[in-house]
Scaffold this motif. Structure first.
Motif, PDB file in Angstrom:
ATOM      1  N   SER A 119       0.850  -1.181   0.000  1.00  0.00           N
ATOM      2  CA  SER A 119       0.000   0.000   0.000  1.00  0.00           C
ATOM      3  C   SER A 119       0.887   1.231   0.000  1.00  0.00           C
ATOM      4  O   SER A 119       2.030   1.192   0.435  1.00  0.00           O
ATOM      5  CB  SER A 119      -0.927  -0.008   1.211  1.00  0.00           C
ATOM      6  OG  SER A 119      -0.175   0.016   2.386  1.00  0.00           O
ATOM      7  N   ASN A 120       0.337   2.328  -0.478  1.00  0.00           N
ATOM      8  CA  ASN A 120       1.126   3.541  -0.621  1.00  0.00           C
ATOM      9  C   ASN A 120       0.213   4.735  -0.396  1.00  0.00           C
ATOM     10  O   ASN A 120      -0.863   4.805  -0.972  1.00  0.00           O
ATOM     11  CB  ASN A 120       1.743   3.581  -2.018  1.00  0.00           C
ATOM     12  CG  ASN A 120       2.692   4.734  -2.202  1.00  0.00           C
ATOM     13  OD1 ASN A 120       3.020   5.444  -1.266  1.00  0.00           O
ATOM     14  ND2 ASN A 120       3.131   4.928  -3.414  1.00  0.00           N
ATOM     15  N   GLN A 121       0.675   5.676   0.410  1.00  0.00           N
ATOM     16  CA  GLN A 121      -0.116   6.864   0.700  1.00  0.00           C
ATOM     17  C   GLN A 121       0.115   7.985  -0.312  1.00  0.00           C
ATOM     18  O   GLN A 121      -0.700   8.877  -0.436  1.00  0.00           O
ATOM     19  CB  GLN A 121       0.206   7.372   2.106  1.00  0.00           C
ATOM     20  CG  GLN A 121      -0.094   6.371   3.202  1.00  0.00           C
ATOM     21  CD  GLN A 121      -1.558   5.955   3.241  1.00  0.00           C
ATOM     22  OE1 GLN A 121      -2.444   6.759   3.027  1.00  0.00           O
ATOM     23  NE2 GLN A 121      -1.796   4.680   3.494  1.00  0.00           N
ATOM     24  N   GLN A 122       1.221   7.923  -1.038  1.00  0.00           N
ATOM     25  CA  GLN A 122       1.496   8.995  -1.979  1.00  0.00           C
ATOM     26  C   GLN A 122       0.803   8.728  -3.319  1.00  0.00           C
ATOM     27  O   GLN A 122       0.495   7.596  -3.665  1.00  0.00           O
ATOM     28  CB  GLN A 122       3.001   9.207  -2.168  1.00  0.00           C
ATOM     29  CG  GLN A 122       3.728   8.078  -2.803  1.00  0.00           C
ATOM     30  CD  GLN A 122       5.221   8.273  -2.847  1.00  0.00           C
ATOM     31  OE1 GLN A 122       5.924   7.366  -2.482  1.00  0.00           O
ATOM     32  NE2 GLN A 122       5.739   9.395  -3.285  1.00  0.00           N
ATOM     33  N   THR A 123       0.549   9.801  -4.037  1.00  0.00           N
ATOM     34  CA  THR A 123      -0.064   9.693  -5.355  1.00  0.00           C
ATOM     35  C   THR A 123       1.038   9.421  -6.368  1.00  0.00           C
ATOM     36  O   THR A 123       1.991  10.195  -6.476  1.00  0.00           O
ATOM     37  CB  THR A 123      -0.799  10.997  -5.720  1.00  0.00           C
ATOM     38  OG1 THR A 123      -1.782  11.247  -4.713  1.00  0.00           O
ATOM     39  CG2 THR A 123      -1.461  10.883  -7.074  1.00  0.00           C
TER      40      THR A 123
END
Length: 72
Positions: A56-60
């Motif tokens: 998972s990744n929080q950055q766009t």
């Protein structure tokens, strides 16, 4: 700078050997016990073949990019 693609060198295991050496070198040096990266669309099949795991990744990320990790 645009990356240089040399098809005659692809498929010989050079990238795989370098990636596995980098993973081995990083073992024991990270609290997260992982290497995180954001793969460009054309690199995703390579990282999948080397054994990456999606994360998972929080950055766009740019369209088509994928957040990945290699467990150490």
């Amino acid at each position: 700078m645009q990356p240089v693609c040399r098809p005659r060198y692809q498929g010989q295991g050079l990238g795989r050997a370098l990636m596995l050496a980098a993973i081995e070198h990083c073992k024991g040096k990270s609290e997260k016990q992982a290497i995180w990266l954001n793969a460009a669309p054309n690199a995703i099949p390579f990282y999948q073949a080397v054994g990456r795991i999606s994360r998972s990744n929080q950055q766009t990320l740019p369209q088509g990019f994928s957040a990945m990790q290699f467990l150490l």
